[in-house]
Scaffold this motif. Structure first.
Motif, mmCIF file in Angstrom:
data_model
loop_
_atom_site.group_PDB
_atom_site.id
_atom_site.type_symbol
_atom_site.label_atom_id
_atom_site.label_comp_id
_atom_site.label_asym_id
_atom_site.label_seq_id
_atom_site.Cartn_x
_atom_site.Cartn_y
_atom_site.Cartn_z
ATOM 1 N N GLY A 70 0.815 -1.213 0.000
ATOM 2 C CA GLY A 70 0.000 0.000 0.000
ATOM 3 C C GLY A 70 0.842 1.254 0.000
ATOM 4 O O GLY A 70 0.318 2.353 0.166
ATOM 5 N N ARG A 71 2.144 1.087 -0.170
ATOM 6 C CA ARG A 71 3.057 2.237 -0.154
ATOM 7 C C ARG A 71 3.843 2.305 -1.452
ATOM 8 O O ARG A 71 3.383 2.820 -2.443
ATOM 9 C CB ARG A 71 3.995 2.138 1.060
ATOM 10 C CG ARG A 71 3.279 2.224 2.399
ATOM 11 C CD ARG A 71 2.500 3.503 2.545
ATOM 12 N NE ARG A 71 2.013 3.713 3.909
ATOM 13 C CZ ARG A 71 1.097 4.614 4.224
ATOM 14 N NH1 ARG A 71 0.550 5.380 3.277
ATOM 15 N NH2 ARG A 71 0.705 4.763 5.471
ATOM 16 N N THR A 72 5.022 1.708 -1.492
ATOM 17 C CA THR A 72 5.880 1.769 -2.675
ATOM 18 C C THR A 72 5.214 1.142 -3.891
ATOM 19 O O THR A 72 5.335 1.642 -5.011
ATOM 20 C CB THR A 72 7.222 1.050 -2.402
ATOM 21 O OG1 THR A 72 7.774 1.559 -1.189
ATOM 22 C CG2 THR A 72 8.209 1.293 -3.536
ATOM 23 N N ARG A 74 1.896 0.541 -4.353
ATOM 24 C CA ARG A 74 0.441 0.674 -4.236
ATOM 25 C C ARG A 74 -0.282 0.519 -5.574
ATOM 26 O O ARG A 74 -1.335 -0.103 -5.657
ATOM 27 C CB ARG A 74 0.105 2.033 -3.625
ATOM 28 C CG ARG A 74 -1.388 2.206 -3.357
ATOM 29 C CD ARG A 74 -1.667 3.449 -2.549
ATOM 30 N NE ARG A 74 -3.084 3.590 -2.279
ATOM 31 C CZ ARG A 74 -3.604 4.574 -1.555
ATOM 32 N NH1 ARG A 74 -2.809 5.488 -1.022
ATOM 33 N NH2 ARG A 74 -4.904 4.629 -1.353
ATOM 34 N N ARG A 75 0.300 1.049 -6.650
ATOM 35 C CA ARG A 75 -0.366 0.985 -7.955
ATOM 36 C C ARG A 75 0.368 0.092 -8.954
ATOM 37 O O ARG A 75 0.052 0.083 -10.126
ATOM 38 C CB ARG A 75 -0.506 2.403 -8.531
ATOM 39 C CG ARG A 75 -1.451 3.288 -7.724
ATOM 40 C CD ARG A 75 -1.570 4.681 -8.324
ATOM 41 N NE ARG A 75 -2.530 5.484 -7.606
ATOM 42 C CZ ARG A 75 -2.238 6.157 -6.491
ATOM 43 N NH1 ARG A 75 -1.019 6.114 -5.996
ATOM 44 N NH2 ARG A 75 -3.165 6.866 -5.878
ATOM 45 N N ALA A 76 1.362 -0.657 -8.498
ATOM 46 C CA ALA A 76 2.138 -1.511 -9.393
ATOM 47 C C ALA A 76 1.507 -2.902 -9.480
ATOM 48 O O ALA A 76 0.800 -3.330 -8.574
ATOM 49 C CB ALA A 76 3.570 -1.621 -8.887
ATOM 50 N N PRO A 77 1.754 -3.638 -10.585
ATOM 51 C CA PRO A 77 1.222 -5.003 -10.699
ATOM 52 C C PRO A 77 1.825 -5.924 -9.645
ATOM 53 O O PRO A 77 2.981 -5.766 -9.256
ATOM 54 C CB PRO A 77 1.643 -5.422 -12.120
ATOM 55 C CG PRO A 77 2.735 -4.494 -12.503
ATOM 56 C CD PRO A 77 2.499 -3.214 -11.768
ATOM 57 N N LYS A 78 1.022 -6.878 -9.165
ATOM 58 C CA LYS A 78 1.458 -7.754 -8.074
ATOM 59 C C LYS A 78 1.555 -9.216 -8.523
ATOM 60 O O LYS A 78 1.439 -10.127 -7.719
ATOM 61 C CB LYS A 78 0.477 -7.656 -6.901
ATOM 62 C CG LYS A 78 -0.015 -6.267 -6.552
ATOM 63 C CD LYS A 78 1.070 -5.351 -6.072
ATOM 64 C CE LYS A 78 0.524 -4.050 -5.472
ATOM 65 N NZ LYS A 78 -0.435 -3.313 -6.268
ATOM 66 N N TRP A 100 -8.509 0.355 4.509
ATOM 67 C CA TRP A 100 -9.102 1.432 3.727
ATOM 68 C C TRP A 100 -10.610 1.305 3.589
ATOM 69 O O TRP A 100 -11.317 2.291 3.522
ATOM 70 C CB TRP A 100 -8.473 1.443 2.324
ATOM 71 C CG TRP A 100 -7.114 2.060 2.294
ATOM 72 C CD1 TRP A 100 -6.711 3.193 2.924
ATOM 73 C CD2 TRP A 100 -5.968 1.562 1.618
ATOM 74 N NE1 TRP A 100 -5.376 3.439 2.674
ATOM 75 C CE2 TRP A 100 -4.902 2.467 1.873
ATOM 76 C CE3 TRP A 100 -5.728 0.457 0.809
ATOM 77 C CZ2 TRP A 100 -3.632 2.287 1.338
ATOM 78 C CZ3 TRP A 100 -4.465 0.281 0.290
ATOM 79 C CH2 TRP A 100 -3.420 1.185 0.553
#
Length: 236
Positions: A70-72, A74-78, A100
């Motif tokens: 949810g930090r570094t 947060r919007r990158a593919p997992k 959230w």
């Protein structure tokens, strides 16, 4: 810059009038000591280290690992989490660490539910600072993801605080830069293999000692302050 001078003066006055100031990282400690060399300063820890927990349950069967981003990232593919699961044969369990979408009245229940998952996990992979601390509190190996480029420029906050924390604890082997080339799943698993059981045990013992020393100083300071306050109140 007049605003910076004002901030330094305010910090200097704060330290000079405080009973105890305990910055959690060495750079903040050294900065405050440069402002107020005679102030009541000690090297502290994040207070999340002081949380008490029930004994850990046994490892889950067939086994799982915990993850949250949810930090570094947060919007990158997992997708690398699925790759880790295939390689290890462990089930990935995501915890909603930031809460959230959950109502606040179930926050404590949800926190303890997540802690049970963490305590029985083989390892944790996360980019969240306090999830790193809570995992280490449980003596669970944790791979801390951060962005080294951001860490070099954000003082002692954001990604830098994760790097500082792992360096403080001698756990740099479990610190992984998300920008450093090779597939992330491979680097996560390699980082877990870099620290021997003996090295990990040394780290756990160091954490236990620092926690005990910090708790003792806080307890002594708070008891002294309370005693002085009561004495002043009764005599007035």
């Amino acid at each position: 810059d007049p605003s910076l001078a004002h901030a330094r003066d305010a910090l200097r006055e704060f330290v000079a009038t405080a009973e105890l100031v305990a910055p959690r990282d060495p750079s903040s400690f050294e900065f405050l000591r440069s402002l107020a060399p005679q102030g009541p300063l000690i090297q502290g820890m994040d207070n999340a280290w002081l949380l008490p927990f029930d004994p850990a349950p046994g490892p889950a069967t067939p086994g799982h690992f915990v993850h949250f981003f949810g930090r570094t990232l947060r919007r990158a593919p997992k997708a690398f989490i699925d790759d880790i699961s295939r390689t290890t044969g462990l089930r990935p369990v995501r915890v909603d660490w930031m809460n959230w979408r959950r109502p606040r009245f179930v926050a404590h229940w949800n926190f303890m539910r997540m802690h049970r998952a963490i305590a029985s996990a083989r390892f944790v992979v996360t980019d969240a600072y306090h999830l790193v601390i809570n995992s280490l509190n449980r003596r669970v190996p944790v791979v801390c993801l951060y962005d080294a480029e951001q860490s070099a420029s954000d003082g002692s906050c954001a990604d830098a605080k994760k790097r500082i924390l792992m360096e403080q604890l001698g756990l740099q082997a479990w610190l992984v830069d998300v920008q450093a080339g090779e597939p992330l799943d491979q680097r996560v698993l390699q980082s877990l293999q870099q620290l021997s059981d003996a090295d990990a045990e040394t780290a756990w013992e160091g954490i236990d000692q620092r926690r005990a020393a910090y708790r003792s100083v806080l307890s002594s300071t708070l008891s002294s302050t309370l005693s002085s306050t009561l004495s002043s109140t009764l005599s007035s």
